[in-house]
Design an enzyme around this catalytic site. Structure first.
Site, PDB file in Angstrom:
ATOM      1  N   LYS A  89      56.833  24.923  42.988  1.00 27.75           N
ATOM      2  CA  LYS A  89      55.747  24.540  42.919  1.00 27.75           C
ATOM      3  C   LYS A  89      56.768  23.701  41.655  1.00 27.75           C
ATOM      4  O   LYS A  89      55.481  22.263  41.160  1.00 27.75           O
ATOM      5  CB  LYS A  89      55.196  25.421  41.926  1.00 27.75           C
ATOM      6  CG  LYS A  89      54.173  25.954  42.650  1.00 27.75           C
ATOM      7  CD  LYS A  89      52.615  26.957  42.176  1.00 27.75           C
ATOM      8  CE  LYS A  89      51.818  27.441  42.854  1.00 27.75           C
ATOM      9  NZ  LYS A  89      51.989  28.592  43.980  1.00 27.75           N
ATOM     10  N   GLU A 111      44.852  24.276  35.301  1.00 22.19           N
ATOM     11  CA  GLU A 111      44.301  25.525  35.714  1.00 22.19           C
ATOM     12  C   GLU A 111      45.716  26.324  36.481  1.00 22.19           C
ATOM     13  O   GLU A 111      46.155  25.938  37.771  1.00 22.19           O
ATOM     14  CB  GLU A 111      42.723  26.258  35.991  1.00 22.19           C
ATOM     15  CG  GLU A 111      42.831  25.704  37.541  1.00 22.19           C
ATOM     16  CD  GLU A 111      43.093  24.525  38.147  1.00 22.19           C
ATOM     17  OE1 GLU A 111      43.856  24.311  39.618  1.00 22.19           O
ATOM     18  OE2 GLU A 111      42.882  23.235  37.782  1.00 22.19           O
ATOM     19  N   SER A 377      58.695  29.416  50.887  1.00 23.46           N
ATOM     20  CA  SER A 377      58.538  28.461  49.490  1.00 23.46           C
ATOM     21  C   SER A 377      58.787  29.122  48.609  1.00 23.46           C
ATOM     22  O   SER A 377      58.706  29.107  47.148  1.00 23.46           O
ATOM     23  CB  SER A 377      57.035  28.396  50.132  1.00 23.46           C
ATOM     24  OG  SER A 377      56.365  30.029  49.837  1.00 23.46           O
TER      25      SER A 377
HETATM   26  C1  LIG Z   1      51.582  28.739  44.607  1.00 23.75           C
HETATM   27  C2  LIG Z   1      52.517  28.947  46.217  1.00 23.75           C
HETATM   28  C3  LIG Z   1      52.355  29.200  47.390  1.00 23.75           C
HETATM   29  C4  LIG Z   1      50.889  28.073  47.780  1.00 23.75           C
HETATM   30  O1  LIG Z   1      50.540  26.704  46.920  1.00 23.75           O
HETATM   31  P1  LIG Z   1      50.668  25.494  48.110  1.00 23.75           P
HETATM   32  O2  LIG Z   1      50.058  24.918  47.274  1.00 23.75           O
HETATM   33  O3  LIG Z   1      49.834  26.405  49.545  1.00 23.75           O
HETATM   34  O4  LIG Z   1      51.892  26.042  48.737  1.00 23.75           O
HETATM   35  C5  LIG Z   1      52.808  29.513  48.555  1.00 23.75           C
HETATM   36  N1  LIG Z   1      54.306  29.947  47.991  1.00 23.75           N
HETATM   37  C6  LIG Z   1      54.509  30.185  47.215  1.00 23.75           C
HETATM   38  C7  LIG Z   1      56.020  31.053  46.505  1.00 23.75           C
HETATM   39  C8  LIG Z   1      53.576  30.040  45.931  1.00 23.75           C
HETATM   40  O5  LIG Z   1      54.058  30.395  44.748  1.00 23.75           O
END
Ligand SMILES: *Cc1c(COP(=O)(O)O)cnc(C)c1O
Length: 392
Positions: A89, A111, A377
């Site tokens: 993010k 938000e 992610s």
């Molecule tokens: C917020 C988040 C997501 C989901 O958000 P996307 O916009 O779909 O990437 C996925 N993995 C993690 C670790 C997150 O914090």
């Protein structure tokens, strides 16, 4: 087929800016300025420098030997979990905060549902010394106390949204109301590839650093910059958009998006948008979302707070409808099992969201020698409470 946004803000049938008249000024100002600013040399220099020294990029592309052996193919993990603040993010919030500054904005609003985007926003506001207000549903403030504490320590004001179901969509309504009331000094920082044009395109461009690095790293490690498959989880879709971005027009690279089935698509507790949803408008863009016959948004459910969203961004709706990407669903139980698998096979505790991408490995058949990249992610620190509850 074209997978980039057109000049009206659409990806195929999806996207656009379906917003109240009173937001036209703000959105137009952003639309007219974002590309010029973010593609300029001076912006790119500052952005790349912060990604390197503040975020810690490039993130490694790790050859997961033990997972590869288990699935009989070559699996690399793109380590977004190693970024500052623990997920992808921050790639986006760094980009948008620089843009806000260049546009002369002094007050940042956002938000957040799970609080992860709120933390990433509060972080860059602290870094840039900008005022930060994060709207969050009262129920989510309760559920996500550690992230609320982080935001407050970082100097952000967390404003509770107390209408409706007191969750993400109510927080979104509050943020939009704030932006309408404060059109001059305020920048609205959106956390995924959702919202009215130009947000989905802008956020995808900031997250595209993931696949830009992947190409270079694969070339060094394998002699080819293209993998056979890329797997990423989809909440709104920003980490997947970033992991897919530079491969969208390379048909030989299979793109696999993983949604949260929750307790199962045949229960009422799911967030599997492409399986359960239909075309409609959410958060100012035309896309696929979960809604009832009257067009009321269905409350989604997933064990993973980041995938607990009732829609997907318009790029993903287009990738789904055009069959450019394959969408796979993974339940809570399958994700938990995959989290333990990758932890014990590779020594990496993943975020619950990322564990959904790992779980998809069970559902795909691979040819030996096939090269697969899984976008990891985020890291699992925030999910330890959930993991320990399920510890056998
Ligand atoms: C917020 C988040 C997501 C989901 O958000 P996307 O916009 O779909 O990437 C996925 N993995 C993690 C670790 C997150 O914090």
């Amino acid at each position: 087929m074209n997978y980039t946004v057109n000049n009206k803000g659409f990806y195929g049938d999806f996207g656009g800016a379906f917003i109240p008249e009173m937001l036209h000024h703000n959105i137009n100002e952003l639309k007219e300025n974002y590309l010029g600013i973010i593609t300029s040399d001076s912006f790119q220099k500052e952005y790349k420098s912060l990604l390197k020294d503040y975020v810690g990029r490039p993130t490694p592309l790790f050859f997961a030997k033990n997972l590869s052996k288990k699935y009989n193919c070559t699996i690399y993990l793109k380590r977004e979990d190693l970024n500052h603040t623990g997920a992808h993010k921050i790639n986006n919030t760094i980009g948008q905060i620089l843009l806000a500054k260049k546009m002369g904005k002094t007050r940042i609003i956002a938000e957040t549902g799970a609080g992860q985007h709120g933390v990433a926003t509060a972080t860059v506001c602290a870094l840039m010394n900008l005022k930060c207000i994060v709207y969050m549903g009262e129920v989510d403030i309760e559920r996500q106390a550690p992230n609320v504490a982080r935001m407050k320590m970082l100097g952000a004001e967390v404003r509770p949204a107390s209408s409706g179901s007191k969750t993400l969509k109510d927080a979104t309504n509050e943020a939009i109301r704030d932006w309408i009331a404060n059109p001059v000094d305020t920048y609205y920082l959106i956390g995924s590839v959702v919202g009215p044009h130009p947000y989905p395109d802008m956020v995808a461009r900031f997250q595209a650093i993931i696949s830009e690095e992947m190409q270079q790293q694969l070339l060094v490690k394998t002699g080819k910059k293209n993998p056979d498959k890329i797997i990423a989880c989809v909440g709104g879709g920003s980490n997947a958009a970033g992991a897919f971005y530079h491969y969208l027009n390379t048909a030989s690279v299979q793109l696999i998006a993983v949604e949260a089935d929750g307790l199962g698509v045949h229960t009422s507790k799911s967030a599997a948008t492409t399986q359960l949803g239909s075309e409609g408008i959410i958060h100012g863009s035309k896309t696929i979302l979960m809604q009832n016959k009257e067009g009321q948004i269905t409350e989604p459910y997933s064990i993973s707070a980041g995938l607990d969203y009732p829609g997907i961004g318009p790029l993903h709706a287009h990738l789904f409808k055009s069959s450019r990407a394959q969408f796979i669903g993974v339940t809570d139980q399958e994700a938990l099992k995959a989290a333990y698998l990758i932890t014990q096979k590779e020594g990496i505790i993943p975020a619950l969201e990322s564990a959904h991408a790992i779980a998809a490995l069970e559902k795909i058949s691979f040819k030996p020698k096939e090269c697969v990249v899984v976008n990891l992610s985020g890291r699992g620190d925030k999910d330890m409470k959930t993991y320990s509850t399920y510890l056998k």
